[in-house]
Design an enzyme around this catalytic site. Structure first.
Site, mmCIF file in Angstrom:
data_model
loop_
_atom_site.group_PDB
_atom_site.id
_atom_site.type_symbol
_atom_site.label_atom_id
_atom_site.label_comp_id
_atom_site.label_asym_id
_atom_site.label_seq_id
_atom_site.Cartn_x
_atom_site.Cartn_y
_atom_site.Cartn_z
ATOM 1 N N ASP A 1 13.242 26.742 68.028
ATOM 2 C CA ASP A 1 14.251 27.536 68.730
ATOM 3 C C ASP A 1 14.127 29.035 68.473
ATOM 4 O O ASP A 1 14.675 29.840 69.215
ATOM 5 C CB ASP A 1 15.662 27.096 68.311
ATOM 6 C CG ASP A 1 16.013 27.587 66.913
ATOM 7 O OD1 ASP A 1 17.090 28.166 66.744
ATOM 8 O OD2 ASP A 1 15.191 27.401 65.992
ATOM 9 N N ASP B 1 10.720 22.113 63.891
ATOM 10 C CA ASP B 1 11.210 23.216 63.063
ATOM 11 C C ASP B 1 12.532 22.712 62.455
ATOM 12 O O ASP B 1 13.102 21.730 62.945
ATOM 13 C CB ASP B 1 11.444 24.442 63.965
ATOM 14 C CG ASP B 1 12.206 25.538 63.254
ATOM 15 O OD1 ASP B 1 11.796 25.894 62.142
ATOM 16 O OD2 ASP B 1 13.211 26.023 63.813
ATOM 17 N N ASP C 1 8.983 30.780 66.361
ATOM 18 C CA ASP C 1 8.434 29.509 66.831
ATOM 19 C C ASP C 1 7.625 29.655 68.119
ATOM 20 O O ASP C 1 6.919 28.714 68.512
ATOM 21 C CB ASP C 1 9.565 28.490 67.084
ATOM 22 C CG ASP C 1 10.261 28.075 65.804
ATOM 23 O OD1 ASP C 1 9.576 27.997 64.766
ATOM 24 O OD2 ASP C 1 11.482 27.830 65.836
#
Length: 615
Positions: free
Chosen positions: A507, A314, A511
């Site tokens: 995080d 990410d 996600d």
């Protein structure tokens, strides 16, 4: 440990003294050997008989008991005592190794808070952390652990976060900062408003993770336990036939010699080295990782990391800091200082992250009496009157909407244009900043043969491509929704080999589904969302991407140690078993093949605890 050491020393003294009477008085010699044996062997024999009554026959206690009592039966008193004595020395080494490994993990238990100072109506009461509710105020004095997560209302201090993150440098906190449980308050008196109950707090979740880590066993551990389950009865049956079949053909006058071979065979066959050292290797790997702020939820994830082929990142909060900062100020007709001051005043009452970044960049006290009026312009920006002057702060659409001529900025990031009294006076470039170790992490992953590196982000394409290019990430997908991230991850997982694994690093709350879907989910634990931490398999308490490389190296080192122990133990045991079968080895070689191999394998397993020199 102390009692066992004393017993072993006394037993060794009796064993050595017995040889003073070996030629002069055989009865005293044998009596001393029996006493020496009972000191170290009584508990083993007791366990063996107790396990037989419970139906658990084929374990190391049974093997050691039958081998040593058999040796007594054929008059090999010194060897029977020596086998048990050295077996206990091996067990002592094992206990020491396990204890050292366990301490490295259970040192985390020091973060468990014993109490909380609950503040109500200016009265402070010492209570158990579980009694504190969300919204309650707690006071943390210097030298005390923060018992619950919350927001700092009053006071400032330095916090020792080493037990959570492995970082030795204290962190400064001031009012309105988020503080997490488990940190040690070093100097200031803190008043904290609790935001999470104890069951949901950071410290409780960490303890839960560590305590449950051993419940998720790797395939190697499962294999060894299954192997021992079938291997032990097979060698006992072979030993039985070795003792009784040859005398049928060569005469029962040779029974004593074949029984001795059979007993040596039993001693060698004990699978302790494998059964003990392999779980200990994984335990050591998990313990070593926890010391540097990496929490692994199970040994199976260390094994999976060893087969890592692709890693998907990410962007925001993972490779970037996830907080906006003013990167550039361009002023026209006024000074940069004046432009920043006016804009910070205009943004004073806004809670938007961009507003915070401007106020942070200004860094001075804002006197609100200079602000006559502020108005949010949805989708455009802010209109304000500062010191009697009309100020507009916003995007391109705001400039166009108000028919203000401006200089277009094409830099990467969020662009804020500013107009004073209807005239364009400059712009700001505000962007998320890359984490300091993000670029080196990507380089090290490539150096460690992880060439499939991908970035998935919901951010705009230009920003995503700029970050990927700067970091050296070859593949990037931008403007993705959470479900689209999951679809992309599934696609990459289908490309890997049958053994190859894919890790996802994230995080945020969005996600969590992708972390759960990946073979290995890695979450940023310091500032990461609870849902992401819950869904992840590995948690990086320092939020540093470089810890991913450390995790990979720890996993590879652990698996290397496991393989070394398996190969070494099986080769030595196989060799000595053949020698024992043909009568070419004595019980001394058998003792080495059992106890010696176990001690060497256990000491090798302890290397997994060392994380200061990872290759």
């Amino acid at each position: 440990m102390k009692k066992r050491t004393i017993k072993i020393i006394l037993s060794l003294v009796l064993f050595l003294v017995s040889f003073c009477f070996s030629s002069s008085n055989l009865w005293i010699h044998r009596l001393l050997l029996i006493l020496s044996y009972l000191l170290v062997g009584f508990e083993i024999v007791k366990k063996a008989f107790r396990n037989i009554l419970r139906g658990k026959i084929f374990d190391e206690n049974f093997l050691m008991t039958i081998a040593t009592l058999g040796a007594f039966a054929i008059g090999e008193f010194p060897e029977a005592t020596a086998v048990m004595l050295f077996y206990q020395v091996g067990e002592l080494f094992q206990s020491y190794a396990v204890d050292k490994s366990r301490k490295s993990i259970t040192s985390l238990m020091d973060i468990r808070p014993d109490f909380a100072n609950l503040k109500k109506d200016n009265n402070i009461t010492k209570v158990h952390p579980e009694e504190v509710k969300i919204g309650d105020l707690i006071v943390v004095k210097p030298g005390e652990k923060i018992p619950l997560d919350g927001i700092l209302l009053d006071g400032s201090s330095m916090l020792d976060t080493s037990s959570l993150t492995g970082e030795s440098v204290p962190r400064e906190v001031k009012p309105n900062d988020i503080v997490i449980s488990g940190c040690l308050n070093l100097n200031g008196l803190l008043t904290i408003k609790v935001t999470k109950e104890f069951g949901e707090s950071t410290v409780h979740k960490i303890l839960e993770l560590v305590e449950n880590a051993s419940s998720r066993k790797s395939k190697s551990e499962d294999f060894i336990h299954k192997f021992a389950k079938y291997y032990t009865p097979i060698v006992v049956i072979i030993a039985f036939f070795l003792a009784f079949l040859p005398p049928l053909f060569f005469g029962f006058s040779t029974f004593s010699a074949w029984l001795y071979r059979s007993l040596s065979f039993l001693v060698v066959s004990c699978p302790c080295a494998l059964v003990i050292s392999i779980p200990l290797s994984f335990f050591g790997g998990i313990g070593g990782a926890s010391k540097i702020g990496i929490l692994v939820k199970g040994s199976n994830y260390l094994e999976a990391l060893d087969n890592l082929e692709a890693i998907v990142f990410d962007k925001t909060g993972t490779l970037t800091k996830g907080c906006f900062e003013v990167q550039k100020i361009e002023a026209v007709g006024i000074s940069k200082e004046e432009l920043l001051k006016l804009t910070a005043y205009a943004e004073n009452f806004s809670n938007h992250p961009i507003s915070f970044s401007l106020k942070k960049a200004y860094g001075k006290e804002i006197h609100s009496h200079f602000i006559t009026k502020t108005e949010e312009l949805p989708g455009l920006g802010i209109s304000a009157i500062i010191e009697g002057k009309n100020l507009l702060v916003g995007n391109e659409k705001l400039m166009q909407n108000k028919h203000i001529s401006y200089q277009k900025c094409d830099e990467i990031g969020t662009i804020l244009y500013v107009a004073l009294e209807g005239t364009y006076v400059g712009h700001f470039v505000i962007a998320d900043r890359l984490k300091e170790d993000a670029k080196s992490t990507i380089q090290e992953l490539k150096a460690n043969n992880i060439h499939q590196i991908v970035m998935l982000t919901g951010d705009q394409k230009s920003v995503g491509e700029w970050v990927a290019k700067d970091l050296g990430i070859p593949t990037v997908y931008s403007e993705l929704l959470p479900n689209e991230k999951a679809e992309k991850l599934e696609k990459f997982m289908s490309y890997t080999s049958s053994k190859g694994k894919v890790a996802f690093v994230g995080d945020g709350m969005n996600d969590a589904p992708v972390l759960a879907l990946a073979d290995i989910g890695i979450a940023m634990g310091g500032l990461g969302a609870d849902s992401a931490i819950e869904a992840a398999d590995i948690i990086l308490m320092t939020d540093e991407p470089s810890k991913i490389v450390s995790s990979l190296k720890i996993a590879r080192k652990t698996m290397r140690i496991v393989k070394e122990n398996v190969i070494f133990a099986l080769l030595v045991k196989f060799f000595i078993l053949i020698l024992s079968g043909f009568g070419l080895s004595t019980m001394w070689e058998a003792v080495f093949a059992d106890v010696g191999v176990s001690v060497i394998a256990i000491l090798n397993a302890l290397r997994a605890l060392r994380t200061n020199k990872l290759k």
